[in-house]
Design an enzyme around this catalytic site. Structure first.
Site, PDB file in Angstrom:
ATOM      1  N   ASP A 173      -3.219 -10.679   4.219  1.00 11.58           N
ATOM      2  CA  ASP A 173      -4.080  -9.699   4.887  1.00 11.58           C
ATOM      3  C   ASP A 173      -3.794  -9.796   6.380  1.00 11.58           C
ATOM      4  O   ASP A 173      -4.106 -10.806   7.017  1.00 11.58           O
ATOM      5  CB  ASP A 173      -5.555 -10.007   4.596  1.00 11.58           C
ATOM      6  CG  ASP A 173      -6.492  -8.912   5.082  1.00 11.58           C
ATOM      7  OD1 ASP A 173      -6.103  -8.150   5.986  1.00 11.58           O
ATOM      8  OD2 ASP A 173      -7.622  -8.832   4.567  1.00 11.58           O
ATOM      9  N   ARG A 216      -4.881  -7.674   8.751  1.00 15.30           N
ATOM     10  CA  ARG A 216      -5.812  -6.916   9.574  1.00 15.30           C
ATOM     11  C   ARG A 216      -6.390  -7.768  10.690  1.00 15.30           C
ATOM     12  O   ARG A 216      -6.684  -8.940  10.507  1.00 15.30           O
ATOM     13  CB  ARG A 216      -6.931  -6.336   8.706  1.00 15.30           C
ATOM     14  CG  ARG A 216      -6.482  -5.197   7.826  1.00 15.30           C
ATOM     15  CD  ARG A 216      -7.580  -4.735   6.901  1.00 15.30           C
ATOM     16  NE  ARG A 216      -7.943  -5.775   5.925  1.00 15.30           N
ATOM     17  CZ  ARG A 216      -8.874  -5.597   4.994  1.00 15.30           C
ATOM     18  NH1 ARG A 216      -9.556  -4.462   4.928  1.00 15.30           N
ATOM     19  NH2 ARG A 216      -9.128  -6.570   4.131  1.00 15.30           N
TER      20      ARG A 216
END
Length: 218
Positions: free
Chosen positions: A143, A145
């Site tokens: 991930d 982000r």
């Protein structure tokens, strides 16, 4: 200790009527920004009586409901059933509109790896990998982000404390580190279908393994 954030400013704001395929409709005050650290075109949507929510916060009252929602073209726009992003977006808009708050629409497709790479990850998922394993097999992070721009937007809008509409513990952890006080973490609904069951199972396992010690409304 929280991280110091570069200052962002509001570039423009405009009222936009919203309508969803199921007939739900509302109005958003859409803010664009200058000075966001990644230079992308992220948006903040003020929903419901967001102005009164800001007044209550400034007076020491309840924190507004806020959802950082990462862009998902396939789910948000095309209604893909491989994820739960479209239903989560629809749910968030209504729940925030009912109480007054903000939806932060973040241009972080595919958990930050981009649209084309996300489609490559879909092919690997079809071969048996889960959504996180597929990202790693592509040489990317599980991930990628980063919620720095979300914290910048909240600071610009005068929102230092929030009720976070998310079941993702990483959002709460990052925002807290970036100086946003998470007064409460409010879980999203579960939008299960035959097509996304494996995806949701992988997300639930990941969240359970990395949950921080933050206040959560179960």
């Amino acid at each position: 200790m929280s991280e110091a954030l570069p200052v962002a400013t509001v570039r423009t704001q405009v009222t936009v009527p919203l309508a969803f395929p199921d007939g739900y409709a509302t109005t958003a005050r859409v803010f664009s920004f200058k000075g966001l650290v990644d230079g992308r075109e992220h948006l903040a949507l003020g929903l419901g009586d967001w102005a009164s929510a800001l007044d209550r916060l400034a007076a020491g009252g309840a924190a507004p409901l806020v959802r950082p929602h990462s862009e998902c073209l396939t789910g948000d726009v095309f209604g893909s059933q491989r994820c739960d992003c479209g239903p989560q977006l629809r749910e968030a808009v209504q729940r925030i509109a009912e109480t007054g708050g903000f939806l932060l629409y973040l241009r972080q497709e595919g958990r930050g790896i981009g649209l084309y790479a996300k489609l490559d990850a879909y092919a690997l998922q079809d071969a048996g990998l889960d959504t996180y394993q597929a990202n790693v097999a592509l040489g990317r992070g599980e991930d990628e982000r980063d919620y720095t721009v979300a914290a910048q937007m909240l600071a610009t809008l005068g929102v230092p404390r929030i009720r976070l509409l998310s079941s993702n513990p990483d959002k709460a952890e990052q925002l807290t580190r970036l100086g946003v006080a998470v007064a409460e973490q409010v879980p999203t609904g579960v939008f299960l279908s035959a097509a996304n069951a494996d995806y949701l199972a992988a997300k639930a396992a990941k969240a359970a393994s990395s949950a921080p010690d933050l206040p959560v409304n179960r």
